[in-house]
Design a protein around this motif. Structure first.
Motif, PDB file in Angstrom:
ATOM      1  N   SER A   1      -7.911   9.268  15.979  1.00  0.00           N
ATOM      2  CA  SER A   1      -6.817   9.203  14.993  1.00  0.00           C
ATOM      3  C   SER A   1      -7.119   8.005  13.782  1.00  0.00           C
TER       4      SER A   1
ATOM      5  N   TRP B   1      -6.462  11.330  11.108  1.00  0.00           N
ATOM      6  CA  TRP B   1      -5.507  12.026  11.597  1.00  0.00           C
ATOM      7  C   TRP B   1      -4.034  12.833  10.832  1.00  0.00           C
TER       8      TRP B   1
ATOM      9  N   SER C   1      -8.861  13.228  19.144  1.00  0.00           N
ATOM     10  CA  SER C   1      -7.765  12.445  18.849  1.00  0.00           C
ATOM     11  C   SER C   1      -6.623  13.490  18.840  1.00  0.00           C
TER      12      SER C   1
ATOM     13  N   THR D   1      -7.083   7.567  21.202  1.00  0.00           N
ATOM     14  CA  THR D   1      -6.389   7.923  20.063  1.00  0.00           C
ATOM     15  C   THR D   1      -6.565   7.513  19.349  1.00  0.00           C
TER      16      THR D   1
END
Length: 265
Positions: free
Chosen positions: A35, A41, A140, A31
């Motif tokens: 991200s 993200w 992500s 993640t």
């Protein structure tokens, strides 16, 4: 030494902790990579704030500001420490039953925030079949979804299994005092962070959740009423979740006690 490790691997609790620790760690790392470092993200080159030296730094800061991110990381650390203190969890303040209950409460709130938020968002978009999820191709988001699903399930399940195997006479007053420590620290961090960002003219993600912004009315009501409702919501969520897990412990405590009495008879 080999025999000791062989013995541990026959212990389901040790294996559960080990696998949970590895799985949550892998999902969390993926993640972070997607991200923060690759897919950006939260912010990208078009909306990055000048206060930050890089897009990566701002994305990392935003990610860490979320209650969910912090609680998932802490749960991962808890499983690691519980491995280190295996069979001696109650001798360590971070791994004892009070900390275990508290972390389970926090990660339960994480699940509620994340999944209720998704449901509300889907209802507002009239997408009750979650078509946006099935079309998901953002790595992500996909890893984050798994992380927010797996981490709560693993921690909640382990606490219930712990209650079933052990008899804990929980001090309710102590439990309620301990459970509010981290939320107070988190909220203090959020408002100090928000003050710093506002002072430096940052526009994006000043607050991780709009509900924590007392200058913003969520449903168009007066700010002072909105603030009271938010505070009441936070307090009632913590209290109700705590009472729920204390009730489960009480149920198993009573059951185990009755079994012991029956065995003596």
């Amino acid at each position: 030494m080999f025999l000791l490790y062989k013995q541990k691997f026959k212990d389901w609790r040790f294996l559960y902790k080990l696998l949970s620790c590895i799985l949550i760690f892998i999902l969390s790392i993926l993640t972070i990579i997607f991200s923060v470092f690759t897919e950006f993200w939260y912010v990208n080159s078009t909306n990055k704030d000048n206060f930050y030296n890089s897009i990566v730094l701002q994305n990392f800061d935003v990610m860490l500001s979320f209650w969910s991110s912090q609680t998932i990381f802490i749960v991962n650390i808890w499983f690691l420490f519980s491995l280190i203190y295996h069979q001696k969890e109650q001798t360590n303040r971070f791994t004892n039953i009070y900390s275990q209950i508290n972390l389970t409460i926090y990660i339960t709130i994480t699940a509620l925030i994340f999944w209720v938020g998704i449901f509300i968002d889907s209802v507002s978009k009239l997408d009750l079949e979650l078509n946006w999820f099935w079309k998901l191709n953002n790595l992500s988001l996909f890893c984050s979804f798994l992380d927010h699903l797996v981490s709560p399930i693993l921690m909640i399940t382990f606490l219930i299994l712990t209650f079933r195997k052990n008899k804990f006479n929980i001090n309710i007053k102590k439990q309620f005092i301990l459970v509010v420590i981290y939320p107070i620290i988190y909220l203090t961090y959020i408002y100090i962070r928000a003050s710093i960002l506002q002072a430096n003219d940052v526009k994006n993600f000043i607050y991780p959740y709009n509900i924590l912004n007392f200058n913003y009315s969520i449903i168009g009501i007066p700010l002072w009423i909105n603030s009271i409702l938010v505070i009441m919501l936070i307090i009632s969520t913590i209290i109700s979740t705590t009472l729920f897990y204390l009730w489960i412990n009480k149920f198993y405590y009573k059951t185990i006690k009755e079994q012991i009495i029956m065995q003596i008879k």
